[in-house]
Design a protein around this motif. Structure first.
Motif, PDB file in Angstrom:
ATOM      1  N   GLY A  63       8.964 -22.653  34.502  1.00 22.35           N
ATOM      2  CA  GLY A  63       8.623 -21.526  35.357  1.00 22.35           C
ATOM      3  C   GLY A  63       9.801 -20.596  35.561  1.00 22.35           C
ATOM      4  N   TRP A  64      10.966 -21.167  35.811  1.00 19.28           N
ATOM      5  CA  TRP A  64      12.178 -20.356  35.956  1.00 19.28           C
ATOM      6  C   TRP A  64      12.492 -19.616  34.660  1.00 19.28           C
ATOM      7  N   GLN A  65      12.281 -20.297  33.533  1.00 20.92           N
ATOM      8  CA  GLN A  65      12.536 -19.654  32.242  1.00 20.92           C
ATOM      9  C   GLN A  65      11.604 -18.463  32.032  1.00 20.92           C
ATOM     10  N   GLY A  66      10.331 -18.618  32.405  1.00 20.66           N
ATOM     11  CA  GLY A  66       9.393 -17.508  32.284  1.00 20.66           C
ATOM     12  C   GLY A  66       9.808 -16.327  33.146  1.00 20.66           C
ATOM     13  N   ILE A  67      10.263 -16.602  34.358  1.00 23.21           N
ATOM     14  CA  ILE A  67      10.743 -15.538  35.255  1.00 23.21           C
ATOM     15  C   ILE A  67      11.977 -14.865  34.657  1.00 23.21           C
ATOM     16  N   ALA A  68      12.908 -15.659  34.127  1.00 20.65           N
ATOM     17  CA  ALA A  68      14.132 -15.114  33.541  1.00 20.65           C
ATOM     18  C   ALA A  68      13.834 -14.279  32.298  1.00 20.65           C
ATOM     19  N   LEU A  69      12.873 -14.742  31.487  1.00 22.73           N
ATOM     20  CA  LEU A  69      12.489 -13.968  30.306  1.00 22.73           C
ATOM     21  C   LEU A  69      11.939 -12.604  30.714  1.00 22.73           C
ATOM     22  N   ALA A  70      11.077 -12.588  31.701  1.00 26.52           N
ATOM     23  CA  ALA A  70      10.517 -11.323  32.177  1.00 26.52           C
ATOM     24  C   ALA A  70      11.612 -10.420  32.731  1.00 26.52           C
ATOM     25  N   LEU A 274      22.151 -16.069  22.680  1.00 23.06           N
ATOM     26  CA  LEU A 274      22.285 -16.940  21.508  1.00 23.06           C
ATOM     27  C   LEU A 274      23.282 -18.079  21.674  1.00 23.06           C
ATOM     28  N   PRO A 275      24.487 -17.861  22.254  1.00 23.60           N
ATOM     29  CA  PRO A 275      25.399 -19.001  22.420  1.00 23.60           C
ATOM     30  C   PRO A 275      24.828 -20.123  23.279  1.00 23.60           C
ATOM     31  N   LEU A 276      24.108 -19.755  24.335  1.00 23.40           N
ATOM     32  CA  LEU A 276      23.523 -20.784  25.199  1.00 23.40           C
ATOM     33  C   LEU A 276      22.322 -21.449  24.533  1.00 23.40           C
ATOM     34  N   ALA A 277      21.592 -20.693  23.727  1.00 21.05           N
ATOM     35  CA  ALA A 277      20.515 -21.302  22.944  1.00 21.05           C
ATOM     36  C   ALA A 277      21.092 -22.291  21.941  1.00 21.05           C
ATOM     37  N   PHE A 314      17.424 -21.518  30.638  1.00 21.26           N
ATOM     38  CA  PHE A 314      17.329 -20.574  31.757  1.00 21.26           C
ATOM     39  C   PHE A 314      18.572 -19.698  31.839  1.00 21.26           C
ATOM     40  N   ALA A 315      19.750 -20.333  31.760  1.00 21.84           N
ATOM     41  CA  ALA A 315      21.002 -19.575  31.818  1.00 21.84           C
ATOM     42  C   ALA A 315      21.114 -18.598  30.651  1.00 21.84           C
ATOM     43  N   GLY A 316      20.660 -19.025  29.469  1.00 16.24           N
ATOM     44  CA  GLY A 316      20.707 -18.147  28.313  1.00 16.24           C
ATOM     45  C   GLY A 316      19.829 -16.918  28.481  1.00 16.24           C
ATOM     46  N   LEU A 317      18.648 -17.111  29.056  1.00 18.34           N
ATOM     47  CA  LEU A 317      17.748 -15.976  29.272  1.00 18.34           C
ATOM     48  C   LEU A 317      18.311 -15.021  30.321  1.00 18.34           C
TER      49      LEU A 317
END
Length: 328
Positions: A63-70, A274-277, A314-317
């Motif tokens: 959920g946090w990742q979806g929010i960060a992506l948006a 990309l580095p965090l991914a 999440f941090a990467g996004l």
């Protein structure tokens, strides 16, 4: 992430002293519930698995990742109130899901040393009380959901079908971990929709990445119960893969990483993503290299480390907010 089982035997109580040596505990004796929570609250907190918070992280982080992506696509920071709402909702819905699983699993759990001291098979909470707990958690979660917009509300309601069906997947498919992936990562779609009011291909790809991530880490988790599952006739990806579990987990994680990168590309995420991914990929590859089908305690440690893996995404996004020549 306890899996549903069917048994025709009647539950029996089992004390910690009766547990066979070498059996993994359902939760570490040093958990905060046993150390600090009032005695009367402990069975309820354990029914919702609040003594094992890694599951909250694994449900919340998509959920946090979806929010960060948006937020990254919109060029702004994630809304902290929305992050808080997803955290509370995830904690409550995970508690409701665990209680529902325990209601379904209660007969079998009473026969397994690792789970016999859970509140329902141990006789600390009745089935009726557990149902009230489920309804209460779902009710509060719904109050949070209705504040997130119509698209998010629709997604939240649809997720109930996934949650309700999950405990029974072990009886009809060798890949119940994939169904768990569908369920646990639904928050990626919901979080994105709550932040934007709609869905996108980037959100769908993030969701798909999470499905394969969960397929990998829950295959690792199921190593703990592989003997019990075989005796009970319960299906799992771990049993299906057998001695090839290491290759299977590596494959799931590889697909997860590829889909994640494509999601970032589709969302036009900045280069700091990309580095965090890459660190996410390194973390998953180390898990795949370390997993052993005969090592239950090691599998539990690897499983728990996925909270860090999800945080890296999440941090990467969030880092992907930055793009050359763009200020925010």
């Amino acid at each position: 992430m306890r899996r549903a089982r069917r048994s025709q035997v009647k539950p029996r109580r089992m004390t910690a002293a009766q547990s066979p040596p070498g059996v993994l505990p359902d939760a570490a004796a040093t958990n905060w519930v046993d150390r600090h929570a009032p005695q009367r609250l402990r069975p309820w907190l354990k029914l919702g698995r609040f003594d094992r918070p890694v599951g909250i992280w694994l449900l919340m982080l998509p959920g946090w990742q979806g929010i960060a992506l948006a937020a990254a696509e919109q060029g702004r920071w994630p809304n902290p109130l929305l992050l808080l709402a997803v955290f509370v909702g995830a904690a409550l819905m995970r508690a409701a899901g665990c209680a529902f699983n325990d209601i379904v699993d209660r007969d079998f759990d009473a026969q397994v040393a690792r789970t016999a001291m859970r509140p329902i098979p141990a006789g600390l909470i009745s089935v009726k009380q557990a149902w009230l707990f489920v309804v209460g958690c779902c009710g509060v979660s719904f109050l949070i959901l209705i504040c997130l917009g119509w698209t998010a509300i629709l997604l939240g309601v649809l997720s109930l079908a996934l949650v309700a069906a999950y405990p029974f997947m072990k009886r009809i498919t060798w890949w119940p971990q994939a169904w768990l992936g569908l369920t646990f990562n639904w928050g990626a779609l919901l979080g994105y929709a709550a932040a934007t009011g709609h869905l996108s291909w980037s959100a769908a790809l993030l969701y798909a990445s999470g499905i394969f991530w969960t397929l990998g880490y829950d295959t690792i988790y199921a190593i703990q119960d592989i003997e019990d599952d075989a005796l009970a006739g319960i299906k799992s990806s771990t049993r299906r893969l057998g001695q090839h579990v290491q290759i299977g987990v590596a494959g799931f994680y590889l697909v997860s990483f590829i889909l994640l990168v494509i999601a970032g590309w589709m969302g036009d995420i900045g280069p700091l993503f990309l580095p965090l991914a890459a660190l996410f990929a390194l973390h998953l590859s180390r898990q795949a290299a370390a997993v052993r089908i005969e090592d239950g305690p090691g599998a539990l440690k690897l499983f728990k480390s996925n909270a860090l893996a999800g945080l890296l995404v999440f941090a990467g996004l969030v880092a992907g907010l930055w793009k050359p020549g763009v200020s925010f």
